[in-house]
Design an enzyme around this catalytic site. Structure first.
Site, PDB file in Angstrom:
ATOM      1  N   CYS A 113       1.097  -9.894  -3.088  1.00  0.00           N
ATOM      2  CA  CYS A 113      -0.120  -9.475  -3.782  1.00  0.00           C
ATOM      3  C   CYS A 113      -1.186 -10.530  -3.549  1.00  0.00           C
ATOM      4  O   CYS A 113      -0.904 -11.728  -3.628  1.00  0.00           O
ATOM      5  CB  CYS A 113       0.176  -9.332  -5.275  1.00  0.00           C
ATOM      6  SG  CYS A 113      -1.258  -8.859  -6.250  1.00  0.00           S
ATOM      7  N   LEU A 114      -2.402 -10.097  -3.287  1.00  0.00           N
ATOM      8  CA  LEU A 114      -3.507 -11.038  -3.062  1.00  0.00           C
ATOM      9  C   LEU A 114      -3.761 -11.900  -4.300  1.00  0.00           C
ATOM     10  O   LEU A 114      -4.323 -12.983  -4.186  1.00  0.00           O
ATOM     11  CB  LEU A 114      -4.773 -10.272  -2.679  1.00  0.00           C
ATOM     12  CG  LEU A 114      -4.735  -9.656  -1.274  1.00  0.00           C
ATOM     13  CD1 LEU A 114      -5.824  -8.601  -1.116  1.00  0.00           C
ATOM     14  CD2 LEU A 114      -4.899 -10.746  -0.220  1.00  0.00           C
ATOM     15  N   GLY A 120      -4.349  -3.538   0.484  1.00  0.00           N
ATOM     16  CA  GLY A 120      -4.819  -2.806  -0.682  1.00  0.00           C
ATOM     17  C   GLY A 120      -5.502  -3.773  -1.630  1.00  0.00           C
ATOM     18  O   GLY A 120      -5.173  -4.969  -1.643  1.00  0.00           O
ATOM     19  N   GLN A 161      -8.806  -6.807  -9.418  1.00  0.00           N
ATOM     20  CA  GLN A 161      -8.528  -8.047  -8.673  1.00  0.00           C
ATOM     21  C   GLN A 161      -9.808  -8.792  -8.287  1.00  0.00           C
ATOM     22  O   GLN A 161      -9.743  -9.970  -7.936  1.00  0.00           O
ATOM     23  CB  GLN A 161      -7.711  -7.757  -7.415  1.00  0.00           C
ATOM     24  CG  GLN A 161      -6.281  -7.314  -7.701  1.00  0.00           C
ATOM     25  CD  GLN A 161      -5.534  -7.027  -6.414  1.00  0.00           C
ATOM     26  OE1 GLN A 161      -5.638  -5.939  -5.877  1.00  0.00           O
ATOM     27  NE2 GLN A 161      -4.799  -8.000  -5.913  1.00  0.00           N
ATOM     28  N   HIS A 198      -2.146  -2.131 -10.871  1.00  0.00           N
ATOM     29  CA  HIS A 198      -3.199  -3.129 -11.143  1.00  0.00           C
ATOM     30  C   HIS A 198      -4.215  -2.583 -12.147  1.00  0.00           C
ATOM     31  O   HIS A 198      -4.695  -3.318 -13.015  1.00  0.00           O
ATOM     32  CB  HIS A 198      -3.959  -3.485  -9.858  1.00  0.00           C
ATOM     33  CG  HIS A 198      -3.358  -4.629  -9.087  1.00  0.00           C
ATOM     34  ND1 HIS A 198      -3.142  -5.869  -9.644  1.00  0.00           N
ATOM     35  CD2 HIS A 198      -2.972  -4.728  -7.785  1.00  0.00           C
ATOM     36  CE1 HIS A 198      -2.635  -6.680  -8.708  1.00  0.00           C
ATOM     37  NE2 HIS A 198      -2.505  -6.012  -7.589  1.00  0.00           N
ATOM     38  N   HIS A 217       1.366   0.287  -6.223  1.00  0.00           N
ATOM     39  CA  HIS A 217       1.018  -1.114  -6.519  1.00  0.00           C
ATOM     40  C   HIS A 217      -0.421  -1.195  -7.065  1.00  0.00           C
ATOM     41  O   HIS A 217      -0.678  -1.877  -8.062  1.00  0.00           O
ATOM     42  CB  HIS A 217       1.191  -1.938  -5.240  1.00  0.00           C
ATOM     43  CG  HIS A 217       0.864  -3.397  -5.371  1.00  0.00           C
ATOM     44  ND1 HIS A 217       1.807  -4.393  -5.178  1.00  0.00           N
ATOM     45  CD2 HIS A 217      -0.304  -4.051  -5.650  1.00  0.00           C
ATOM     46  CE1 HIS A 217       1.225  -5.575  -5.346  1.00  0.00           C
ATOM     47  NE2 HIS A 217      -0.056  -5.394  -5.627  1.00  0.00           N
ATOM     48  N   GLU A 218      -1.352  -0.492  -6.406  1.00  0.00           N
ATOM     49  CA  GLU A 218      -2.764  -0.597  -6.814  1.00  0.00           C
ATOM     50  C   GLU A 218      -3.021   0.095  -8.153  1.00  0.00           C
ATOM     51  O   GLU A 218      -3.806  -0.399  -8.970  1.00  0.00           O
ATOM     52  CB  GLU A 218      -3.681  -0.008  -5.731  1.00  0.00           C
ATOM     53  CG  GLU A 218      -3.584  -0.679  -4.364  1.00  0.00           C
ATOM     54  CD  GLU A 218      -3.632  -2.196  -4.390  1.00  0.00           C
ATOM     55  OE1 GLU A 218      -4.319  -2.767  -5.259  1.00  0.00           O
ATOM     56  OE2 GLU A 218      -2.968  -2.821  -3.544  1.00  0.00           O
TER      57      GLU A 218
END
Ligand code: ZN
Length: 177
Positions: free
Chosen positions: A90-91, A45, A50, A136, A132-133
């Protein structure tokens, strides 16, 4: 298509609230394509914040048996009372994995890249990705959802990390969101 630079902890944009998408144009379609390419093979994702764009959209790809897509202006309109705990990464927080409690199932109202309304129900891993997204897009990181003790530990580990010099994070693409 292009691989975009993924912003990491310390970049203030990760703490900013994204604004709703109003232009469903070629630029938006290109951004979504680039985000999919950037996420491919490294995560499941990716939210626009991000990659440094304060727009309310995210892309996801939950794997071979799963689903991939793009949700624009997503909103959680229902979440199950039932929750479950699972490890997340997480990226934007390389090498950091902690268990996070999330609703087991959610219903999300959003738009597609043409602006048409869509509604998606998700459970399990996909529901986790959506939560999660969407966090963000509101400037929330998964470490904010940890119990205070664990959050302290995570922050310390992240502070001790030297992003420039540390070895690449261990391969765990299926858990990076
Ligand atoms: Zn993330």
């Amino acid at each position: 298509m292009a691989i975009l630079t993924i912003r990491t902890l310390g970049d203030p944009i990760l703490r900013s609230k994204a604004t709703p998408v109003t232009a469903f144009d070629d630029d938006l379609a290109q951004l979504a394509l680039d985000m999919h390419e950037t996420m491919h093979d490294v995560g499941v994702g990716l939210a626009a914040t991000q990659v440094g764009r304060l727009l309310r959209l995210f892309v996801y790809d939950s794997g071979d048996e799963g689903e991939r897509g793009t949700l624009v202006n997503p909103q959680i309109v229902w979440a199950s009372e039932e929750t479950e705990e699972a490890e997340e990464g997480c990226l934007s927080l390389p090498g950091t994995y902690y268990p996070v409690t999330r609703a087991t199932a959610v219903k999300v109202r959003a738009q597609d890249l043409a602006g048409a309304p869509i509604e998606k129900e998700a459970e399990g891993f996909l529901a986790r990705i959506f939560q999660h997204e969407i966090d963000h897009l509101d400037g929330i990181l998964f470490i904010d959802r940890l119990a205070p003790e664990l959050r302290k530990e995570a922050m310390k580990a992240l502070r001790d990390q030297d992003f420039g010099m540390s070895p690449p994070p261990r391969t765990n693409a299926s858990k990076r969101l």
